[in-house]
Write an enzyme that holds these catalytic residues in place. Structure first.
Site, PDB file in Angstrom:
ATOM      1  N   GLU A 147     123.156  55.330  33.158  1.00  0.00           N
ATOM      2  CA  GLU A 147     123.453  56.719  33.509  1.00  0.00           C
ATOM      3  C   GLU A 147     122.854  57.121  34.837  1.00  0.00           C
ATOM      4  O   GLU A 147     123.460  57.895  35.596  1.00  0.00           O
ATOM      5  CB  GLU A 147     122.979  57.658  32.400  1.00  0.00           C
ATOM      6  CG  GLU A 147     123.795  57.595  31.111  1.00  0.00           C
ATOM      7  CD  GLU A 147     123.349  56.505  30.134  1.00  0.00           C
ATOM      8  OE1 GLU A 147     122.438  55.720  30.505  1.00  0.00           O
ATOM      9  OE2 GLU A 147     123.895  56.430  29.022  1.00  0.00           O
ATOM     10  N   HIS A 206     120.937  62.771  18.675  1.00  0.00           N
ATOM     11  CA  HIS A 206     122.386  62.858  18.857  1.00  0.00           C
ATOM     12  C   HIS A 206     122.945  64.207  18.410  1.00  0.00           C
ATOM     13  O   HIS A 206     124.121  64.298  18.080  1.00  0.00           O
ATOM     14  CB  HIS A 206     123.102  61.755  18.059  1.00  0.00           C
ATOM     15  CG  HIS A 206     122.913  60.374  18.611  1.00  0.00           C
ATOM     16  ND1 HIS A 206     121.771  59.648  18.422  1.00  0.00           N
ATOM     17  CD2 HIS A 206     123.735  59.586  19.348  1.00  0.00           C
ATOM     18  CE1 HIS A 206     121.899  58.463  19.010  1.00  0.00           C
ATOM     19  NE2 HIS A 206     123.068  58.401  19.577  1.00  0.00           N
TER      20      HIS A 206
END
Ligand SMILES: Cc1ncc(C[n+]2csc(CCOP(=O)(O)OP(=O)(O)O)c2C)c(N)n1
Ligand SMILES: Cc1ncc(C[n+]2csc(CCOP(=O)(O)OP(=O)(O)O)c2C)c(N)n1
Ligand SMILES: [Mg+2]
Ligand SMILES: [Mg+2]
Lengths: 342, 328, 342, 328
Positions: free
Chosen positions: A63, A132
């Site tokens: 990322e 998450h």
């Protein structure tokens, strides 16, 4: 409605990206599993087939590199739309976001533009555990240099995406998993609304009054808007008329719309799925307190995720999440009992 | 690929410009900071990282670059900026925090941005790696010419961003070159105590790309190796990792007392100062006469003087302009 | 004062670490330039000489690795004290901080302890530019699972460090560069106070009333406390009596002390060097509005860094920073003119 | 170093336990999720990453580990947890979100923590790398025995955390082993499109440490290579990088339709299923009789059944306990 064209947010997002890609060759998409798979949340579905591998790029799990690369490409004339699969992962790449993407326009005195969109999924409620399920809206909104939008329905989702892609500044586009219209994450029917076929923009930085009312203002964003609308319906039966403000954008923040509504209703409830302290709810309440203290006929209330990591177990997570019942209870506490609707 | 006479002249003049520039900045930086050293004071406040001694890497690489090529530089960016052709007047004004600066004083010495020559830098270690990959990607996608060079220090090769970006550049076979300026130190931490390999160029193996080591802080050698890598990138053959030995003749930043250096290190480095060494060789090989070299030095001095004058004479920005240029 | 032992915050921090290291072999220090150099801000000076290389470890520039390593070591019985040189660098390693360090106690249901201290420098005012001058207090305080302390003087600095090291939970220890007592960053004389030689703790989560007053409460932290005290002195001459609350800890947040003070004064000004929106100032104002709306006799005010990256140029940065004059002006606006002190 | 009969028995039983476990979880996971698949429903909500096919790596490595040794695992942790000896009952209860779970339901399937056997895992790619280095550092500093093993997927080797942690472990010569389970996929992204080298073990060169490749998803070979690396770590000789070829027989997570797999890939993988292969070899080499192997399988089945029963019969946590255990 005739000619109604109800789309999910996922499809509305993909449609906006596709339409911009058709007219602007500088737009391209990067991220994990966004090509062949069409995005874990469906928001890039169909793009690979239409635009091919060069413009729809699956990335390594890197990322920092690919968001940093998006900045470099944006400074060089491209308009990358990048996906961070879950916002929870921002910690591995936040330097590229908040210290690079968000600051290079300023550091360059405006000589570099950074026209990029970072889209990322938020939210819990389906027991995905503490890495998450987060929203961290407040985290992104706190740091200067990036616009932050959070659509609650497909119409706004398309219009905000189009506006974000056309914007010369970086835009964080936060989409709530529970609103994507992917059945496997549950579905909020209220998010699937009519979406015009042609491209259009929803102005970044303008809140919407999604329900008018006179007794209490409920300010929220993304999934919280749907909780608020459900609560408002229940409250109606109590004779309490709730106005619901959908912020749509956290940066710029449309303080005026909030202030105007509270000036009218005199009461404020802020609903946010992000953590309680030092976040969205505090900012909205403080805005009203500092600008229009006299308008408040009752203490403002906030309904947010408590300051704990997000637990996995369903009963624990549901206990922590905002929901219509909590909003109804808060409204009943601060509103004088109205005449129950007939 | 040996540099032409013209290139050598440019390289020498640019190295001298850079050195004179740092010497001038050093002096001015201390104005208002004596007898008590306080970073906040004087015409140039804040941190100041000088690049004295590292000029060969910047010129050896940038000799191959055109304005369209992209450079991302570091917290120690002056030599890289000068070699890339950043406007010296506006760069200096930026370092002084003046309204005429590259970004009107918003950036400062670690944030020099010049869109005309595609130069950017940053104060975060290895932060330029991603943008260099992205710049290279942009050129490849647009079919426009241009390579992207990321300069980093040797300590930056231990950052995650280095690894991720090299892998990405290699997977996508992008026209990107990473140049490691190995000055053996990351502030006070010696390379051998922070880095698990003796030479960072071996890390190219992790990306299946060429890795080169250039010893001796030698502008000729750097020119040669960089030339190959850049030609390779322009030919669409993908990224290269270059590690160049260099020396930091100054402290990490101004105010650094350098107590961590082994005794005698500084002295030894000064004896290998690359600028007199280059002059000597240019004269010895008959490339330039002493008078010609004096001329180049005079040009350098004039450019530096003019830039400093420009910066000094420029006005401060309006305080409230701090609130502008956040968004495009 | 006789037997006064004024220390800088830098020395107070180093002393606390040294004292704990003497009695507890599990305490050790890691970070960049903390050994030979003694820390860029002097807060580990002398430790290498006394404790040696094994316990005082210079690291590579690999914040993700060494902060992650600290978590692993802490879970295994050690008590690492780790330095992130500038808080501005948190973006390269925030996953290891907010998603790992801050959550493993919870994820393990308390079966793992994570006794570590992450110390990091904050603040600007000396023209170090937008990647070396931030506070981001709100960012750390917003995310659950980490305690966050911010001392304003050497006494608290020592006591909070001792408490942090002894705590079985992770503590973010934010020290403001302008208060370190390093001459090269300027010096705030008010931060150098008497520090007892012996070890002691300052309880994490308790604010302090550092000046009593009756007309307005000024809440702040770190360097802002000194601005507030200076403003209070000026206001005294106007006949306005200001109470100054030093939060000392953002997590846990001592809401009670703030509420009690505002209940007394009826007026609130919050001063924070971090960015304006979605941060500390909003949280404090919202806390008062929701818990004690009636106490507020005037709209609360905030003085914070505007929502822009931190500019380099001195005139621009100083324009943005909080200072005593801004506090005085705000107080004058919300307090009825008192009788000027004789 | 060949595994003893006892070890082989343990390895086989553990592989079978792991497989039966995943099969049981798979079935239960779908309860309440048909006809409409909605992750939020059923006795096991949330994401579910099964480890079918990857058992050989976990057992080959963990056969050398004692409870005191440290393992940091991934988002796909069941086989690793079972091989490390995590309490199966409490692990299962955790996956069901029950009060009797390892962390009382706060963690879930990606957050299994068992202090008794020094096991931890996480849902963030490569996040376990740092803690493994720290665990190894702790043992070295305390002079206590123990190594730390970080399991990661092959895609995780492209994360910055991998690079930083390997360098740190190497610089400090720590008793740490990184085991890459190379199942060729990161969700839908094939390794060859994300990774610039054919084999990740070559990345050991970047850290000056040994790197090994183990082909064939073969428990014997993994046992051997891991044994060497762990012995080396115990002897104070520093870290090792191991890359093991393995196969993911299931989707990335449950609900994955695996449209990205080339035709025939799944079928081919099932033909190389390591569990029947191991059984065949154990019988063929006469290490165990068919009856003995049946016995081991029955033991495995009984353990899994008991754990599932324990989890099913356990009570939900108190909702308000969500607010506890934030701080120690
Ligand atoms: C992510 C990050 N960590 C730490 C720092 C602080 N820092 C600034 S320069 C420096 C040393 C850099 O060493 P190197 O990369 O070798 O470059 P050099 O200074 O030698 O040119 C450090 C640690 C930073 N700016 N960014
Ligand atoms: C930092 C981060 N980025 C992305 C993800 C989303 N994600 C979860 S698993 C996965 C693929 C991992 O592939 P690999 O490391 O090969 O492990 P495998 O799933 O094959 O076991 C991805 C991208 C994540 N959890 N963390
Ligand atoms: Mg260096
Ligand atoms: Mg994989």
């Amino acid at each position: 409605m005739e000619n109604e064209r109800k789309l999910t947010i996922a499809r509305a997002m993909a449609e906006a990206v596709a339409q911009e890609m058709r007219v602007d060759p500088s737009v391209f998409v990067m991220g994990e599993d966004i090509a062949e798979l069409g995005g874990v949340y469906g928001n890039t579905r169909g793009l690979l087939d239409e635009f091919g591998k060069d413009r729809i790029r699956d990335t390594p799990i890197s990322e920092t590199a690919f968001i940093g690369a998006a900045v470099g490409a944006a400074q060089d004339g491209m308009r990358p739309v990048v996906e961070l699969m879950f916002v929870d992962f921002f910690g591995v790449c936040f330097d590229a976001i908040y210290n690079l993407m968000a600051k290079n326009i300023y550091f360059s005195g405006g000589n570099f533009k950074v026209p990029m969109v970072l889209m990322t999924s938020t939210g819990g409620g389906y027991s995905d555990g503490g890495q998450h399920s987060q929203c961290v809206y407040g985290t992104f909104a706190h740091l200067p240099g990036m616009k932050v939008v959070c659509p609650s329905n497909a119409y706004d989702a398309k219009g905000l995406m189009t506006a974000a892609i056309r914007d010369d500044s970086p835009v964080i586009y936060m989409f709530h998993k529970g609103l994507q219209g992917m059945g496997w994450l549950g579905t909020e029917p209220g998010a699937n609304v009519h979406v015009p076929e042609e491209a259009y923009e929803v102005e970044i930085g303008k809140a919407a009054i999604v329900r008018e009312g006179g007794d209490v203002t409920i300010v929220s964003l993304a999934q919280g808007v749907h909780h608020a609308l459900k609560a408002a319906k229940t409250l109606e039966a109590d004779g309490i008329s709730a106005e619901v403000v959908d912020l749509r954008s956290l940066v710029p923040l449309d303080r005026e719309t909030v202030l105007k509504s509270v000036a009218k209703t005199g009461r404020l409830i802020v609903v946010d799925e992000d953590y309680h302290s030092y976040g969205v709810t505090g900012e909205i309440i403080a805005t009203v307190a500092e600008h229009d203290l006299a308008a408040l006929k009752a203490p403002p209330r906030r309904i947010a995720f408590p300051d704990v990591p997000i637990p996995f177990a369903r009963v624990m997570e549901q206990y922590c999440l905002p929901n219509p019942d909590k909003i109804v209870a808060a409204a009943r506490e601060i509103c004088p009992a109205g005449a129950p609707a007939a | 690929m040996a540099p032409s006479k013209e290139t050598l002249g440019w390289m020498y003049r640019t190295m001298v410009t850079s050195r004179r520039y740092e010497n001038a900045i050093e002096k001015i930086y201390l104005e208002g900071k004596t007898p008590v050293f306080n970073m906040a004071r004087g015409p140039i406040p804040g941190e100041m990282h000088l690049s004295n001694g590292q000029e060969p890497v910047a010129v050896g690489v940038c000799a191959h670059l055109k304005p369209e090529d992209i450079v991302t530089a570091t917290h120690r960016p002056h030599h890289q900026a000068i070699a890339k052709g950043v406007d010296l007047d506006r760069m200096t004004a930026e370092i002084f925090g003046k309204a005429t600066g590259l970004s009107g004083g918003r950036g400062g010495h670690m944030h020099l941005f010049d869109a005309d020559v595609n130069f950017a830098c940053s104060g975060i270690i290895a932060q330029g790696m991603g943008p260099a990959v992205g710049g290279a990607l942009s050129r490849k996608m647009q079919g426009k010419p241009g390579v992207a060079v990321a300069f980093i220090g040797e300590s930056a090769a231990n950052q995650g961003a280095f690894h991720e970006a090299m892998n990405l550049a290699a997977v996508w076979k992008l026209p990107m070159i990473c140049v490691i300026e190995d000055n053996a130190w990351g502030i006070s931490v010696a390379k051998r105590t922070s880095t698990s390999v003796e030479h960072n160029h071996v890390r190219a193996a992790s990306y299946g790309i060429p890795g080169h080591y250039v010893s001796g802080n030698d502008p000729w050698k750097i020119y040669e190796v960089a030339g190959e890598a850049i030609a390779r990138a322009r030919a669409g053959e993908g990224p290269t990792l270059i590690e160049a030995e260099t020396y930091r003749l100054a402290g990490h930043f101004m105010g650094d007392t350098e107590g961590y250096r082994p005794k005698g290190e500084k002295q030894a480095l000064f004896e290998r100062d690359p600028i007199p060494a280059m002059r000597k060789r240019l004269e010895a090989e008959g490339t330039f006469t002493a008078a010609e070299l004096d001329g180049l030095e005079a040009e350098a001095a004039a450019a530096v003087d003019a830039a400093i004058r420009f910066a000094r004479e420029s006005a401060d920005p309006k305080p409230e302009d701090a609130l502008t240029a956040v968004f495009a």
